[in-house]
Write a protein that holds these residues in place. Structure first.
Motif, PDB file in Angstrom:
ATOM      1  N   MET A  41       6.662  -2.795  11.725  1.00 44.05           N
ATOM      2  CA  MET A  41       6.759  -4.027  10.950  1.00 44.05           C
ATOM      3  C   MET A  41       6.379  -3.737   9.491  1.00 44.05           C
ATOM      4  SD  MET A  41       5.122  -7.618  11.955  1.00 44.05           S
ATOM      5  CE  MET A  41       4.462  -8.651  10.709  1.00 44.05           C
ATOM      6  N   ARG A  42       7.156  -4.228   8.579  1.00 42.77           N
ATOM      7  CA  ARG A  42       6.910  -3.997   7.155  1.00 42.77           C
ATOM      8  C   ARG A  42       5.837  -4.946   6.620  1.00 42.77           C
ATOM      9  NH1 ARG A  42      12.319  -3.392   3.837  1.00 42.77           N
ATOM     10  NH2 ARG A  42      11.090  -1.926   2.646  1.00 42.77           N
ATOM     11  N   ILE A  43       5.059  -4.431   5.689  1.00 44.41           N
ATOM     12  CA  ILE A  43       4.047  -5.232   5.017  1.00 44.41           C
ATOM     13  C   ILE A  43       4.734  -5.997   3.892  1.00 44.41           C
ATOM     14  CG2 ILE A  43       1.943  -5.143   3.619  1.00 44.41           C
ATOM     15  CD1 ILE A  43       1.332  -2.443   5.113  1.00 44.41           C
ATOM     16  N   ARG A  44       4.599  -7.306   3.923  1.00 43.69           N
ATOM     17  CA  ARG A  44       5.246  -8.175   2.939  1.00 43.69           C
ATOM     18  C   ARG A  44       4.303  -8.379   1.751  1.00 43.69           C
ATOM     19  NH1 ARG A  44       9.232 -11.439   4.900  1.00 43.69           N
ATOM     20  NH2 ARG A  44       8.376 -13.267   3.866  1.00 43.69           N
ATOM     21  N   VAL A  45       4.813  -8.099   0.540  1.00 38.33           N
ATOM     22  CA  VAL A  45       3.971  -8.106  -0.663  1.00 38.33           C
ATOM     23  C   VAL A  45       4.531  -9.060  -1.711  1.00 38.33           C
ATOM     24  CG1 VAL A  45       2.966  -6.669  -2.490  1.00 38.33           C
ATOM     25  CG2 VAL A  45       3.414  -5.667  -0.235  1.00 38.33           C
ATOM     26  N   LEU A  46       3.639  -9.828  -2.317  1.00 38.18           N
ATOM     27  CA  LEU A  46       3.948 -10.635  -3.495  1.00 38.18           C
ATOM     28  C   LEU A  46       3.315  -9.924  -4.687  1.00 38.18           C
ATOM     29  CD1 LEU A  46       3.677 -14.408  -4.038  1.00 38.18           C
ATOM     30  CD2 LEU A  46       2.368 -12.902  -5.517  1.00 38.18           C
ATOM     31  N   VAL A  47       4.054  -9.793  -5.776  1.00 38.67           N
ATOM     32  CA  VAL A  47       3.553  -9.161  -6.998  1.00 38.67           C
ATOM     33  C   VAL A  47       3.487 -10.222  -8.097  1.00 38.67           C
ATOM     34  CG1 VAL A  47       4.000  -7.427  -8.776  1.00 38.67           C
ATOM     35  CG2 VAL A  47       4.508  -6.907  -6.375  1.00 38.67           C
ATOM     36  N   ALA A  48       2.324 -10.345  -8.741  1.00 33.77           N
ATOM     37  CA  ALA A  48       2.161 -11.262  -9.873  1.00 33.77           C
ATOM     38  C   ALA A  48       1.669 -10.461 -11.073  1.00 33.77           C
ATOM     39  CB  ALA A  48       1.185 -12.382  -9.532  1.00 33.77           C
ATOM     40  N   GLU A  49       2.534 -10.322 -12.057  1.00 33.43           N
ATOM     41  CA  GLU A  49       2.255  -9.555 -13.277  1.00 33.43           C
ATOM     42  C   GLU A  49       3.088 -10.168 -14.385  1.00 33.43           C
ATOM     43  OE1 GLU A  49       1.442  -7.437 -16.281  1.00 33.43           O
ATOM     44  OE2 GLU A  49       0.397  -6.720 -14.488  1.00 33.43           O
ATOM     45  N   ASP A  50       2.468 -10.460 -15.528  1.00 29.93           N
ATOM     46  CA  ASP A  50       3.193 -11.146 -16.594  1.00 29.93           C
ATOM     47  C   ASP A  50       4.012 -10.228 -17.487  1.00 29.93           C
ATOM     48  OD1 ASP A  50       0.642 -10.243 -17.485  1.00 29.93           O
ATOM     49  OD2 ASP A  50       0.760 -11.550 -19.225  1.00 29.93           O
ATOM     50  N   VAL A  51       3.747  -8.945 -17.498  1.00 28.17           N
ATOM     51  CA  VAL A  51       4.520  -8.018 -18.322  1.00 28.17           C
ATOM     52  C   VAL A  51       5.721  -7.555 -17.501  1.00 28.17           C
ATOM     53  CG1 VAL A  51       4.470  -5.839 -19.586  1.00 28.17           C
ATOM     54  CG2 VAL A  51       2.447  -7.324 -19.573  1.00 28.17           C
ATOM     55  N   ASP A  52       6.919  -7.910 -17.960  1.00 34.73           N
ATOM     56  CA  ASP A  52       8.133  -7.661 -17.183  1.00 34.73           C
ATOM     57  C   ASP A  52       8.294  -6.213 -16.740  1.00 34.73           C
ATOM     58  OD1 ASP A  52       8.813 -10.331 -17.453  1.00 34.73           O
ATOM     59  OD2 ASP A  52      10.288  -9.986 -19.031  1.00 34.73           O
ATOM     60  N   VAL A  53       8.128  -5.277 -17.658  1.00 29.47           N
ATOM     61  CA  VAL A  53       8.339  -3.869 -17.308  1.00 29.47           C
ATOM     62  C   VAL A  53       7.308  -3.394 -16.285  1.00 29.47           C
ATOM     63  CG1 VAL A  53       7.009  -2.844 -19.208  1.00 29.47           C
ATOM     64  CG2 VAL A  53       8.934  -1.585 -18.221  1.00 29.47           C
ATOM     65  N   VAL A  54       6.088  -3.869 -16.374  1.00 28.73           N
ATOM     66  CA  VAL A  54       5.059  -3.493 -15.410  1.00 28.73           C
ATOM     67  C   VAL A  54       5.369  -4.117 -14.050  1.00 28.73           C
ATOM     68  CG1 VAL A  54       2.586  -3.597 -14.835  1.00 28.73           C
ATOM     69  CG2 VAL A  54       3.315  -3.182 -17.196  1.00 28.73           C
ATOM     70  N   ARG A  55       5.750  -5.399 -14.044  1.00 27.60           N
ATOM     71  CA  ARG A  55       6.107  -6.072 -12.786  1.00 27.60           C
ATOM     72  C   ARG A  55       7.286  -5.363 -12.120  1.00 27.60           C
ATOM     73  NH1 ARG A  55       6.777 -10.812 -14.643  1.00 27.60           N
ATOM     74  NH2 ARG A  55       9.027 -10.713 -14.871  1.00 27.60           N
ATOM     75  N   ASP A  56       8.328  -5.073 -12.897  1.00 29.79           N
ATOM     76  CA  ASP A  56       9.502  -4.397 -12.339  1.00 29.79           C
ATOM     77  C   ASP A  56       9.150  -3.011 -11.803  1.00 29.79           C
ATOM     78  OD1 ASP A  56      10.935  -6.633 -13.092  1.00 29.79           O
ATOM     79  OD2 ASP A  56      11.915  -5.674 -14.808  1.00 29.79           O
ATOM     80  N   THR A  57       8.264  -2.313 -12.496  1.00 34.14           N
ATOM     81  CA  THR A  57       7.848  -0.975 -12.056  1.00 34.14           C
ATOM     82  C   THR A  57       7.036  -1.058 -10.769  1.00 34.14           C
ATOM     83  OG1 THR A  57       7.870  -0.192 -14.340  1.00 34.14           O
ATOM     84  CG2 THR A  57       6.602   1.109 -12.748  1.00 34.14           C
ATOM     85  N   LEU A  58       6.127  -2.021 -10.697  1.00 35.36           N
ATOM     86  CA  LEU A  58       5.356  -2.203  -9.465  1.00 35.36           C
ATOM     87  C   LEU A  58       6.268  -2.515  -8.282  1.00 35.36           C
ATOM     88  CD1 LEU A  58       2.355  -4.296 -10.846  1.00 35.36           C
ATOM     89  CD2 LEU A  58       2.246  -1.961  -9.916  1.00 35.36           C
ATOM     90  N   VAL A  59       7.227  -3.402  -8.505  1.00 33.81           N
ATOM     91  CA  VAL A  59       8.177  -3.745  -7.438  1.00 33.81           C
ATOM     92  C   VAL A  59       8.943  -2.495  -7.002  1.00 33.81           C
ATOM     93  CG1 VAL A  59      10.280  -5.040  -6.892  1.00 33.81           C
ATOM     94  CG2 VAL A  59       8.368  -6.182  -8.061  1.00 33.81           C
TER      95      VAL A  59
END
Length: 131
Positions: A1-19
């Protein structure tokens, strides 16, 4: 089963990189990504993540306030704080908000991935030293 993650980051490039980083892992799935703190709880209620990876400094509602709101509204979702700004009261506020983990952004990517897994399985991830 996959771990479902929500990412909250206001800097677009950082959020996209984390995702992108989290999506490289076979056992992790990013189910929501938001750029403002006031979008965390609605996104979590809609996507039901196992782990919410939250920046502290977000527009609207800060990550620690959102963490406390998540604890009330979606207690099965564990919160992992990821911050670049270390404040003297940061860890105390994180504990008071009921978070399961607290990481600084300057750590290795492998540590972040491991922390998501640890928190998802009921463990805690806290810094070795007081921040």
């Amino acid at each position: 089963m996959r771990i479902r993650v929500l990412v909250a980051e206001d800097v677009d490039v950082v959020r996209d990189t984390l995702v992108a980083l989290l999506e490289l892992e076979d056992d992790l799935a990013v189910v929501a990504a938001v750029g403002a703190g006031d979008r965390i709880v609605p996104a979590a209620l809609g996507s039901r993540p196992d782990v919410a990876l939250l920046d502290v400094d977000l527009p609207g509602v800060d990550g620690l306030t959102a963490a406390a709101q998540l604890r009330e509204r979606l207690p099965e979702c564990r919160v992992l704080i990821l911050t670049g700004l270390v404040r003297p009261d940061g860890l105390d506020r994180a504990r008071a908000a009921g978070v399961s983990g607290f990481l600084v952004k300057d750590g290795p990517a492998d540590d972040l991935v491991a922390a998501v897994r640890t928190v998802a399985h009921g463990g805690r991830v806290l810094p070795a030293q007081r921040v």
